[in-house]
Write a protein that holds these residues in place. Structure first.
Motif, PDB file in Angstrom:
ATOM      1  N   GLY A   2       8.964  11.741 -13.538  1.00 55.67           N
ATOM      2  CA  GLY A   2       7.800  11.039 -14.052  1.00 55.67           C
ATOM      3  C   GLY A   2       6.985  10.388 -12.967  1.00 55.67           C
ATOM      4  O   GLY A   2       7.262  10.502 -11.772  1.00 55.67           O
ATOM      5  N   LYS A   3       5.965   9.691 -13.368  1.00 51.61           N
ATOM      6  CA  LYS A   3       5.054   9.074 -12.428  1.00 51.61           C
ATOM      7  C   LYS A   3       5.712   7.872 -11.767  1.00 51.61           C
ATOM      8  O   LYS A   3       6.435   7.126 -12.408  1.00 51.61           O
ATOM      9  CB  LYS A   3       3.764   8.641 -13.132  1.00 51.61           C
ATOM     10  N   PRO A   4       5.451   7.677 -10.473  1.00 49.99           N
ATOM     11  CA  PRO A   4       5.958   6.466  -9.821  1.00 49.99           C
ATOM     12  C   PRO A   4       5.377   5.232 -10.493  1.00 49.99           C
ATOM     13  O   PRO A   4       4.286   5.280 -11.066  1.00 49.99           O
ATOM     14  CB  PRO A   4       5.448   6.595  -8.376  1.00 49.99           C
ATOM     15  N   PRO A   5       6.093   4.120 -10.460  1.00 47.73           N
ATOM     16  CA  PRO A   5       5.572   2.900 -11.088  1.00 47.73           C
ATOM     17  C   PRO A   5       4.307   2.424 -10.404  1.00 47.73           C
ATOM     18  O   PRO A   5       4.112   2.636  -9.204  1.00 47.73           O
ATOM     19  CB  PRO A   5       6.727   1.898 -10.906  1.00 47.73           C
ATOM     20  N   GLN A   6       3.437   1.808 -11.178  1.00 45.87           N
ATOM     21  CA  GLN A   6       2.234   1.219 -10.604  1.00 45.87           C
ATOM     22  C   GLN A   6       2.643  -0.003  -9.786  1.00 45.87           C
ATOM     23  O   GLN A   6       3.269  -0.922 -10.292  1.00 45.87           O
ATOM     24  CB  GLN A   6       1.266   0.818 -11.718  1.00 45.87           C
ATOM     25  N   VAL A   7       2.296   0.025  -8.526  1.00 47.00           N
ATOM     26  CA  VAL A   7       2.735  -1.028  -7.612  1.00 47.00           C
ATOM     27  C   VAL A   7       1.512  -1.666  -6.962  1.00 47.00           C
ATOM     28  O   VAL A   7       0.571  -0.973  -6.569  1.00 47.00           O
ATOM     29  CB  VAL A   7       3.665  -0.445  -6.520  1.00 47.00           C
ATOM     30  N   ASP A   8       1.543  -2.960  -6.873  1.00 50.15           N
ATOM     31  CA  ASP A   8       0.524  -3.691  -6.132  1.00 50.15           C
ATOM     32  C   ASP A   8       0.834  -3.522  -4.650  1.00 50.15           C
ATOM     33  O   ASP A   8       1.766  -4.135  -4.119  1.00 50.15           O
ATOM     34  CB  ASP A   8       0.554  -5.165  -6.522  1.00 50.15           C
ATOM     35  N   ILE A   9       0.073  -2.653  -3.972  1.00 49.18           N
ATOM     36  CA  ILE A   9       0.417  -2.351  -2.588  1.00 49.18           C
ATOM     37  C   ILE A   9       0.300  -3.576  -1.684  1.00 49.18           C
ATOM     38  O   ILE A   9       0.926  -3.634  -0.623  1.00 49.18           O
ATOM     39  CB  ILE A   9      -0.449  -1.190  -2.034  1.00 49.18           C
ATOM     40  N   SER A  10      -0.485  -4.568  -2.117  1.00 52.44           N
ATOM     41  CA  SER A  10      -0.593  -5.775  -1.297  1.00 52.44           C
ATOM     42  C   SER A  10       0.711  -6.571  -1.310  1.00 52.44           C
ATOM     43  O   SER A  10       0.929  -7.417  -0.445  1.00 52.44           O
ATOM     44  CB  SER A  10      -1.736  -6.655  -1.801  1.00 52.44           C
ATOM     45  N   ALA A  11       1.572  -6.285  -2.288  1.00 51.10           N
ATOM     46  CA  ALA A  11       2.834  -7.017  -2.401  1.00 51.10           C
ATOM     47  C   ALA A  11       4.002  -6.268  -1.765  1.00 51.10           C
ATOM     48  O   ALA A  11       5.127  -6.764  -1.775  1.00 51.10           O
ATOM     49  CB  ALA A  11       3.142  -7.299  -3.874  1.00 51.10           C
ATOM     50  N   ILE A  12       3.749  -5.073  -1.238  1.00 51.07           N
ATOM     51  CA  ILE A  12       4.820  -4.313  -0.600  1.00 51.07           C
ATOM     52  C   ILE A  12       5.131  -4.924   0.757  1.00 51.07           C
ATOM     53  O   ILE A  12       4.265  -5.023   1.622  1.00 51.07           O
ATOM     54  CB  ILE A  12       4.426  -2.835  -0.432  1.00 51.07           C
ATOM     55  N   ARG A  13       6.365  -5.338   0.930  1.00 49.47           N
ATOM     56  CA  ARG A  13       6.778  -5.961   2.184  1.00 49.47           C
ATOM     57  C   ARG A  13       8.180  -5.492   2.556  1.00 49.47           C
ATOM     58  O   ARG A  13       8.995  -5.215   1.690  1.00 49.47           O
ATOM     59  CB  ARG A  13       6.771  -7.492   2.073  1.00 49.47           C
TER      60      ARG A  13
END
Length: 539
Positions: free
Chosen positions: A319-330
């Protein structure tokens, strides 16, 4: 786990009809599924036609061509509807085939399943952020897989704890318990579990029973399932434990899912063999398929449509990857400090050390580098290249002399290289002037290449517009025929190497809390001799 014996006549008929005896044994690493308590009740095999083949088979994509085609070149299957979903009977029938004439044992399948689940968890939940793991295990094969998950989670760097309320007397499960106790992995009784699971554990593995086909769960698992279901009702400001269900969320019906709408809502579901029908009702963020490669012979005979696992992966996202706030990826980098007293005096020596580390760590294409150039107008461009050699004179790569980057270098003979080794949290920047290598050096490297790559360099007019891929194949075949006699393939004059002569190095080592180490090497004259000055830069 108890499996009902299959009548020899029915099984032999099935194997003869679908020519399964000719399949390689390694192909059949599917998995025991569709549990009910600690037994699998084996129905007649007459329903196998729903799995192997008519146009009415449920769960298959229209337009499926017999045999396997790669559905994803990466680790994600974009369209979950293009994956087979198994009914409870279909799943049981596959189990009977595997554990009958094909001779797969329960412990083999269980180990494969447990490793698949643990690997799927590690794909999403990093131990630096989700370290505390609670595995709640039932007495059946689901529970055994939970014990194996805990063992692998420990080896992956997590801190697992096991709740195993009802232990069976079977040697297989006793052996798994002994393994965990010797590591040691703590075991907790139901009474010892903290009241607030969310505060005590980052991940809860639901390896209880899977489906419940004959009534409600028995104690103490009914209470455990209610506690897991209650985690979804916490205040939004409270930290939630991530729930990972093995194959089927406990308390769900194999085909209908959560019948009363009050059951477990897992964040991750790891389906085994193929997703069960209930997986269509799964609404969590992460759905993985665990197992191994399914070769064309299995797919063709069973019409079992599954994705191709990339590389050596034992799990793949569905399935589709989860919608992620890329600004919160750390990423909280954990690495040894790179201090001045540990740095080599010579940047070429330091680069060699880090390149050696990247090679031995198993990073794919550790010689990959981003090459940045700009023409006379100053407009920058960048692309990935492969380093093919370096020494005190500079860094060498090969390309087409009529390409855009070659034109930019002719106008502005300067460039920058960036090497990034993410697994080691390291980056190296090299800046300097660029020049062509000698014809002799280009010739020597060209003749060292495989003939297929030599031919590719001849017919590829790099970056020019072509009408279609078939043009490339046609030109390739023509050149292969021309040089089929083994004669030397001449290097085209428009192909050769470049060398970047370093004037600056920067070595970057990621560190926690963004306090990264950055050491810059720049040339300086010391008593009339060229030396390298090392300076620390703010992160």
């Amino acid at each position: 786990m108890l499996l009902r014996k299959v009548k020899g006549k029915s099984m032999q008929s099935l194997l003869t009809k679908f020519s399964l005896l000719s399949m390689p044994m390694a192909a059949l690493n599917l998995h025991v599924s569709a549990r009910s308590n600690d037994q699998i009740l084996g129905p007649p095999l007459s329903h196998i036609k729903g799995l192997v083949g008519s146009s009415g088979s449920r769960g298959y994509c229209s337009g499926f061509v017999a045999g396997v085609r790669a559905m994803s070149s990466g680790k994600v299957v974009r369209d979950p509807e293009c994956v087979s979903y198994l009914s409870q009977r279909e799943a049981r029938e596959i189990d009977e085939i595997l554990m009958g004439p094909f001779g797969f044992s329960v412990d083999q399948l269980m180990e494969l399943a447990g490793l698949s689940v643990a690997t799927s968890i590690a794909e999403v939940y990093k131990p630096s952020e989700f370290n505390r793991v609670l595995a709640i295990c039932g007495p059946g094969n689901n529970g055994g897989e939970g014990l194996i998950v805990a063992r692998h989670m420990l080896h992956f760097g997590y801190k697992p704890v096991v709740c195993y309320p009802i232990r069976t007397a079977k040697a297989l499960y006793n052996g798994l318990v002994t393994q965990l106790e010797s590591l040691p992995i703590p075991f907790l009784s139901v009474e010892d579990l903290p009241l607030d699971l969310a505060k005590s554990y980052d991940i809860v593995v639901d390896a209880i029973f899977g489906s419940w086909d004959h009534g409600i769960p028995r104690p103490p698992f009914d209470n455990l399932i209610q506690r897991l279901a209650a985690l979804r009702n916490l205040n939004q400001n409270e930290k939630l434990s991530a729930i990972v269900s093995v194959d089927i969320p406990s308390g769900w019906h194999v085909e209908e899912g959560d019948l009363n709408g009050k059951g477990i809502e897992p964040d991750m579901l790891v389906s085994l063999t193929a997703p069960k029908m209930c997986a269509k009702k799964f609404s969590g963020r992460h759905h993985f398929l665990g197992g191994r490669f399914v070769p064309p012979s299995v797919a063709e005979n069973f019409k079992l449509q599954l994705p191709t696992y990339p590389g050596t992966s034992i799990c793949i996202r569905i399935g589709k990857p989860p919608q992620v706030d890329i600004s919160a990826i750390r990423e909280n980098y954990i690495a040894p400090e790179f201090s001045e007293d540990r740095a080599e005096v010579d940047p070429f020596t330091q680069f060699q050390k880090w390149l050696d580390d990247a090679i031995t760590s198993g990073i794919k294409e550790p010689n990959a580098m981003a090459l940045s150039t700009a023409g006379k107008e100053g407009k920058p461009s960048v692309r990935m290249m492969l380093l093919k050699g370096f020494d005190k004179n500079g860094f060498v790569w090969y390309t087409n002399y009529e390409s855009p980057k070659a034109h930019e270098i002719s106008e502005n003979p300067r460039g920058a290289l960036v090497f990034y080794w993410g697994a080691l949290f390291r980056q190296v920047i090299v800046e300097g002037s660029v020049e062509k290598v000698s014809d002799e050096e280009s010739e020597q490297y060209f003749q060292s290449r495989p003939k297929e790559r030599q031919i590719g360099a001849i017919f590829s007019k790099q970056s020019t517009v072509i009408s279609g891929r078939e043009i490339l194949h046609q030109q390739q075949e023509e050149l292969k025929a021309r040089f089929s006699d083994g004669s030397l393939i001449p290097r085209p004059k428009y192909w050769g190497g470049y060398r970047l002569k370093p004037e600056l190095f920067e070595f970057w080592q990621g560190q926690p809390l963004n306090l990264h180490d950055r050491l810059r090497y720049s040339p300086e004259d010391v008593d009339g001799k060229r030396a390298w000055k090392i300076e620390r830069l703010a992160p």
